[in-house]
Scaffold this motif. Sequence first.
Motif, PDB file in Angstrom:
ATOM      1  N   SER A 166      19.430 -12.101   7.428  1.00 35.95           N
ATOM      2  CA  SER A 166      19.594 -10.959   8.336  1.00 35.95           C
ATOM      3  C   SER A 166      18.595  -9.844   8.059  1.00 35.95           C
ATOM      4  O   SER A 166      18.380  -8.980   8.919  1.00 35.95           O
ATOM      5  CB  SER A 166      21.025 -10.407   8.247  1.00 35.95           C
ATOM      6  N   THR A 167      17.996  -9.836   6.868  1.00 37.60           N
ATOM      7  CA  THR A 167      16.985  -8.830   6.534  1.00 37.60           C
ATOM      8  C   THR A 167      15.576  -9.318   6.810  1.00 37.60           C
ATOM      9  O   THR A 167      14.614  -8.583   6.602  1.00 37.60           O
ATOM     10  CB  THR A 167      17.098  -8.422   5.047  1.00 37.60           C
ATOM     11  N   SER A 168      15.458 -10.558   7.271  1.00 36.41           N
ATOM     12  CA  SER A 168      14.150 -11.146   7.536  1.00 36.41           C
ATOM     13  C   SER A 168      13.695 -10.816   8.956  1.00 36.41           C
ATOM     14  O   SER A 168      14.376 -11.162   9.923  1.00 36.41           O
ATOM     15  CB  SER A 168      14.223 -12.673   7.365  1.00 36.41           C
ATOM     16  N   PRO A 169      12.559 -10.154   9.120  1.00 35.82           N
ATOM     17  CA  PRO A 169      12.065  -9.848  10.468  1.00 35.82           C
ATOM     18  C   PRO A 169      11.843 -11.113  11.294  1.00 35.82           C
ATOM     19  O   PRO A 169      12.050 -11.097  12.513  1.00 35.82           O
ATOM     20  CB  PRO A 169      10.742  -9.113  10.206  1.00 35.82           C
ATOM     21  N   GLU A 170      11.413 -12.198  10.631  1.00 33.23           N
ATOM     22  CA  GLU A 170      11.183 -13.442  11.367  1.00 33.23           C
ATOM     23  C   GLU A 170      12.485 -13.990  11.958  1.00 33.23           C
ATOM     24  O   GLU A 170      12.543 -14.380  13.119  1.00 33.23           O
ATOM     25  CB  GLU A 170      10.545 -14.493  10.453  1.00 33.23           C
ATOM     26  N   PHE A 171      13.544 -14.004  11.138  1.00 35.03           N
ATOM     27  CA  PHE A 171      14.831 -14.539  11.597  1.00 35.03           C
ATOM     28  C   PHE A 171      15.424 -13.673  12.703  1.00 35.03           C
ATOM     29  O   PHE A 171      15.902 -14.180  13.717  1.00 35.03           O
ATOM     30  CB  PHE A 171      15.793 -14.636  10.409  1.00 35.03           C
ATOM     31  N   THR A 172      15.396 -12.368  12.519  1.00 33.99           N
ATOM     32  CA  THR A 172      15.971 -11.485  13.544  1.00 33.99           C
ATOM     33  C   THR A 172      15.161 -11.548  14.838  1.00 33.99           C
ATOM     34  O   THR A 172      15.728 -11.446  15.929  1.00 33.99           O
ATOM     35  CB  THR A 172      16.054 -10.035  13.040  1.00 33.99           C
ATOM     36  N   ASP A 173      13.852 -11.749  14.724  1.00 34.96           N
ATOM     37  CA  ASP A 173      13.033 -11.873  15.923  1.00 34.96           C
ATOM     38  C   ASP A 173      13.399 -13.129  16.701  1.00 34.96           C
ATOM     39  O   ASP A 173      13.438 -13.112  17.943  1.00 34.96           O
ATOM     40  CB  ASP A 173      11.552 -11.901  15.548  1.00 34.96           C
ATOM     41  N   ILE A 174      13.692 -14.214  15.990  1.00 33.25           N
ATOM     42  CA  ILE A 174      14.102 -15.453  16.664  1.00 33.25           C
ATOM     43  C   ILE A 174      15.389 -15.226  17.435  1.00 33.25           C
ATOM     44  O   ILE A 174      15.548 -15.670  18.578  1.00 33.25           O
ATOM     45  CB  ILE A 174      14.274 -16.588  15.629  1.00 33.25           C
ATOM     46  N   LEU A 175      16.349 -14.526  16.834  1.00 35.94           N
ATOM     47  CA  LEU A 175      17.606 -14.238  17.523  1.00 35.94           C
ATOM     48  C   LEU A 175      17.366 -13.384  18.762  1.00 35.94           C
ATOM     49  O   LEU A 175      17.950 -13.640  19.825  1.00 35.94           O
ATOM     50  CB  LEU A 175      18.573 -13.531  16.579  1.00 35.94           C
ATOM     51  N   LEU A 176      16.513 -12.375  18.639  1.00 34.80           N
ATOM     52  CA  LEU A 176      16.225 -11.509  19.777  1.00 34.80           C
ATOM     53  C   LEU A 176      15.566 -12.294  20.909  1.00 34.80           C
ATOM     54  O   LEU A 176      15.875 -12.085  22.087  1.00 34.80           O
ATOM     55  CB  LEU A 176      15.332 -10.348  19.346  1.00 34.80           C
ATOM     56  N   ARG A 177      14.678 -13.227  20.552  1.00 36.88           N
ATOM     57  CA  ARG A 177      14.040 -14.058  21.573  1.00 36.88           C
ATOM     58  C   ARG A 177      15.064 -14.938  22.275  1.00 36.88           C
ATOM     59  O   ARG A 177      14.864 -15.325  23.437  1.00 36.88           O
ATOM     60  CB  ARG A 177      12.958 -14.938  20.946  1.00 36.88           C
ATOM     61  N   ALA A 178      16.122 -15.269  21.565  1.00 37.27           N
ATOM     62  CA  ALA A 178      17.179 -16.108  22.141  1.00 37.27           C
ATOM     63  C   ALA A 178      18.122 -15.304  23.023  1.00 37.27           C
ATOM     64  O   ALA A 178      19.036 -15.869  23.631  1.00 37.27           O
ATOM     65  CB  ALA A 178      17.967 -16.792  21.027  1.00 37.27           C
ATOM     66  N   GLY A 179      17.938 -13.998  23.097  1.00 36.99           N
ATOM     67  CA  GLY A 179      18.742 -13.178  23.976  1.00 36.99           C
ATOM     68  C   GLY A 179      20.008 -12.628  23.361  1.00 36.99           C
ATOM     69  O   GLY A 179      20.905 -12.168  24.073  1.00 36.99           O
ATOM     70  N   VAL A 180      20.108 -12.662  22.023  1.00 34.22           N
ATOM     71  CA  VAL A 180      21.273 -12.095  21.345  1.00 34.22           C
ATOM     72  C   VAL A 180      20.809 -10.997  20.401  1.00 34.22           C
ATOM     73  O   VAL A 180      19.626 -10.890  20.066  1.00 34.22           O
ATOM     74  CB  VAL A 180      22.068 -13.171  20.565  1.00 34.22           C
TER      75      VAL A 180
END
Length: 322
Positions: free
Chosen positions: A276-290
Amino acid sequence: MTIRTCLAAAIAASALFSTAAAAQEREPYPVDTVTIIVPYAAGGAGDTVGRIVADELSQRFEANFIVENIGGASGTIGAERAARAPADGSTLLLAGNAIITTAPHLASVGFDPLADLMTIANVSEAPRMLVASKGLPVSNFEEFAAYGRDHPGEMNFGSVGVGSTGHIATVDMLANIGIEANHIPYSGAAEVVQAVLSGDVQFMLDAAAIPQARQDAVTPLAVPGDNRMDDFPEVPTLAEAGYPSIRGTGLQMILAPSGMPEEVVTALERALQDASTSPEFTDILLRAGVTPRYMSGSDLQAALQAEYDNYDQLLSTMGLKQ
């Protein structure tokens, strides 16, 4: 952008991130293969997040995490399968909060979600939005609330069915605001959107309304949850409007059969917190629309219990409790 397009973009981004993350040291895990049950059909927000989490955990542990879609009965069939699985770390559940806090009040689900499943962590939430038809003479939430109080019983709202999250959240909101309105159930979110666009219903509270708000086809009024949406910075939260108890957001959380070894629970929770602190992981979630929203297992358990109790009372008042 459709959910399917979001899924493809998220998977592509996840694959790129996986290549970069593959070099990190992987933690031991008690089994070689872990099934993450997603109790919905493939292609939706829950399925998308489940596959993102499966890929992330596969990079962090010496195990292969795979998704199995088991839909039906508003998600409770897959959730029960997970609850009945061996508590050895081989089965996890990616579920929305409605399965835990709403479904048991509406029908017999064959298991006790709060007792038979244990919380690992929350990963994200799917935002919803309260919108009004362009034909309604309001431009913001305050005007909407005032109009509704001045015209009791004159407005209609749509949802995807009696007992759905959108229906329950809307009734909760109206009761808090002091508005009387008529519920019109539809068989799917697309039909509700069309009803708002045509003016057959005057408002709705659903994620499906967000693309229409982006196109200025409906009037955005408010969003449930803790934070404003990045692409709608002018639209307040219901908490800011004075109604913090109205959530209406869909959580995507990881659970497991009760009794799973504490060390496995701790390792999974730690991995998801770190992700959850990883910019890469959070960016993937944002791209998924959540929207990324990490919650620890203990905080999530407390939130679910409070929401369960709230819906117990609310659904009794609505006459929907079994």
